[in-house]
Scaffold this motif. Structure first.
Motif, short mmCIF file in Angstrom:
data_model
loop_
_atom_site.label_atom_id
_atom_site.label_comp_id
_atom_site.label_asym_id
_atom_site.label_seq_id
_atom_site.Cartn_x
_atom_site.Cartn_y
_atom_site.Cartn_z
N PHE A 74 0.83 -1.19 0.00
CA PHE A 74 0.00 0.00 0.00
C PHE A 74 0.87 1.25 0.00
O PHE A 74 2.05 1.20 0.35
CB PHE A 74 -0.90 0.03 1.25
N GLU A 75 0.25 2.36 -0.35
CA GLU A 75 0.92 3.64 -0.22
C GLU A 75 0.57 4.20 1.14
O GLU A 75 -0.55 4.03 1.63
CB GLU A 75 0.48 4.58 -1.33
N VAL A 76 1.51 4.88 1.76
CA VAL A 76 1.30 5.45 3.08
C VAL A 76 1.08 6.95 2.93
O VAL A 76 1.88 7.64 2.30
CB VAL A 76 2.51 5.16 4.00
N ILE A 77 -0.01 7.44 3.51
CA ILE A 77 -0.37 8.85 3.43
C ILE A 77 -0.43 9.40 4.86
O ILE A 77 -1.03 8.80 5.75
CB ILE A 77 -1.75 9.04 2.76
N LYS A 78 0.18 10.56 5.06
CA LYS A 78 0.13 11.23 6.36
C LYS A 78 -0.71 12.49 6.22
O LYS A 78 -0.46 13.33 5.36
CB LYS A 78 1.54 11.59 6.85
N VAL A 79 -1.72 12.60 7.09
CA VAL A 79 -2.63 13.75 7.10
C VAL A 79 -2.41 14.51 8.41
O VAL A 79 -2.70 13.99 9.48
CB VAL A 79 -4.11 13.30 6.99
N ASN A 80 -1.86 15.72 8.31
CA ASN A 80 -1.67 16.56 9.49
C ASN A 80 -2.95 17.37 9.72
O ASN A 80 -3.53 17.90 8.78
CB ASN A 80 -0.50 17.52 9.28
N PHE A 81 -3.35 17.45 10.99
CA PHE A 81 -4.60 18.13 11.31
C PHE A 81 -4.45 19.00 12.55
O PHE A 81 -3.51 18.86 13.32
CB PHE A 81 -5.74 17.12 11.54
N ASN A 82 -5.42 19.89 12.70
CA ASN A 82 -5.53 20.76 13.88
C ASN A 82 -6.98 20.68 14.34
O ASN A 82 -7.89 21.03 13.59
CB ASN A 82 -5.14 22.19 13.50
N PHE A 83 -7.20 20.19 15.57
CA PHE A 83 -8.52 20.06 16.17
C PHE A 83 -8.62 21.13 17.26
O PHE A 83 -7.78 21.16 18.15
CB PHE A 83 -8.69 18.66 16.77
N THR A 84 -9.63 21.99 17.19
CA THR A 84 -9.74 23.09 18.14
C THR A 84 -11.15 23.16 18.72
O THR A 84 -12.14 22.99 18.01
CB THR A 84 -9.44 24.44 17.43
N VAL A 85 -11.19 23.41 20.03
CA VAL A 85 -12.44 23.72 20.71
C VAL A 85 -12.26 25.11 21.30
O VAL A 85 -11.34 25.33 22.08
CB VAL A 85 -12.76 22.71 21.84
N SER A 86 -13.11 26.05 20.91
CA SER A 86 -12.99 27.42 21.43
C SER A 86 -14.24 27.79 22.21
O SER A 86 -15.36 27.48 21.82
CB SER A 86 -12.74 28.43 20.30
N TYR A 87 -14.01 28.45 23.34
CA TYR A 87 -15.07 28.88 24.24
C TYR A 87 -15.11 30.40 24.20
O TYR A 87 -14.09 31.05 24.42
CB TYR A 87 -14.78 28.43 25.67
N GLU A 88 -16.30 30.96 23.91
CA GLU A 88 -16.44 32.41 23.82
C GLU A 88 -17.62 32.90 24.65
O GLU A 88 -18.60 32.19 24.82
CB GLU A 88 -16.59 32.84 22.37
N SER A 89 -17.49 34.14 25.11
CA SER A 89 -18.56 34.80 25.86
C SER A 89 -18.84 36.12 25.19
O SER A 89 -17.95 36.75 24.63
CB SER A 89 -18.10 35.02 27.30
N GLN A 90 -20.09 36.55 25.24
CA GLN A 90 -20.47 37.83 24.67
C GLN A 90 -19.97 38.96 25.57
O GLN A 90 -20.14 38.92 26.78
CB GLN A 90 -22.00 37.91 24.53
N ALA A 91 -19.34 39.95 24.98
CA ALA A 91 -18.87 41.10 25.75
C ALA A 91 -20.06 41.92 26.22
O ALA A 91 -21.09 41.98 25.56
CB ALA A 91 -17.94 41.96 24.89
N ASP A 92 -19.93 42.56 27.37
CA ASP A 92 -21.02 43.38 27.91
C ASP A 92 -21.37 44.53 26.98
O ASP A 92 -20.51 45.31 26.60
CB ASP A 92 -20.62 43.95 29.27
N LYS A 93 -22.65 44.61 26.59
CA LYS A 93 -23.21 45.70 25.79
C LYS A 93 -22.45 45.92 24.47
O LYS A 93 -22.43 47.01 23.94
CB LYS A 93 -23.24 47.01 26.59
N LYS A 94 -21.79 44.91 23.99
CA LYS A 94 -21.08 45.01 22.72
C LYS A 94 -21.42 43.79 21.87
O LYS A 94 -21.89 42.78 22.37
CB LYS A 94 -19.57 45.05 22.94
N ASP A 95 -21.16 43.89 20.60
CA ASP A 95 -21.40 42.75 19.72
C ASP A 95 -20.17 41.87 19.57
O ASP A 95 -20.21 40.86 18.89
CB ASP A 95 -21.83 43.25 18.33
N THR A 96 -19.08 42.25 20.18
CA THR A 96 -17.86 41.45 20.06
C THR A 96 -17.87 40.32 21.08
O THR A 96 -18.55 40.37 22.09
CB THR A 96 -16.61 42.33 20.29
N SER A 97 -17.11 39.30 20.79
CA SER A 97 -17.04 38.17 21.72
C SER A 97 -15.67 38.13 22.38
O SER A 97 -14.68 38.57 21.82
CB SER A 97 -17.33 36.86 20.98
#
Length: 146
Positions: free
Chosen positions: A45-68
């Motif tokens: 068989f041919e050998v294939i290497k797949v590099n990946f990045n798995f991310t979990v991000s936690y965000e909160s809404q800023a007070d009285k703003k639309d930014t997180s």
């Protein structure tokens, strides 16, 4: 295509700010690189290497703003090693420069990465006292029927 190896190269878990309300938890997978590899013991068989990045991000809404506000982040980088026939290998390498894999390849890769990374990321989230990013089964009491 058969998974023959899984390696983590980076494990990062950081809590940047204390927040009582986390408005969004996002999970993402990014395929960083796909390349041919070589393992001496695999000849048919041919050998294939797949590099990946798995991310979990936690965000909160800023007070009285639309930014997180970024509250916390869990990031796992690594690679999957596959044994593939020549046709599968050619198809994977064709899309490697675009990083936009077709669904028939992307879905199985995502499933393997989820299977491997979700358990580790849940453990890290628990260590940082963060809410879990996937639902955990809960036991409940049931009332007796009369």
């Amino acid at each position: 295509m058969k998974v023959i190896g899984y390696n983590l190269t980076k494990v990062l878990a950081e809590k940047k700010a204390e927040s009582k309300t986390i408005n969004s938890i996002n999970t993402s997978i990014e395929f960083v690189n796909i390349e041919k590899d070589k393992i001496d013991s695999i000849k048919d068989f041919e050998v294939i290497k797949v590099n990946f990045n798995f991310t979990v991000s936690y965000e909160s809404q800023a007070d009285k703003k639309d930014t997180s506000l970024k509250i916390a982040r869990i990031e796992l980088e690594g690679n999957l090693i596959f044994a593939a026939d020549k046709e599968e290998s050619k198809e994977l390498l064709k899309f490697s420069k675009k990083k936009d894999l077709p669904a028939n390849i992307k879905v199985p890769l995502n499933n393997v990465i989820f299977k491997k990374c979700l358990i580790r990321s849940l453990e890290l989230a628990d260590s940082l006292n963060l809410p879990f990013h996937i639902p955990i089964p809960q036991a409940t009491l049931q009332q007796k029927q009369q």
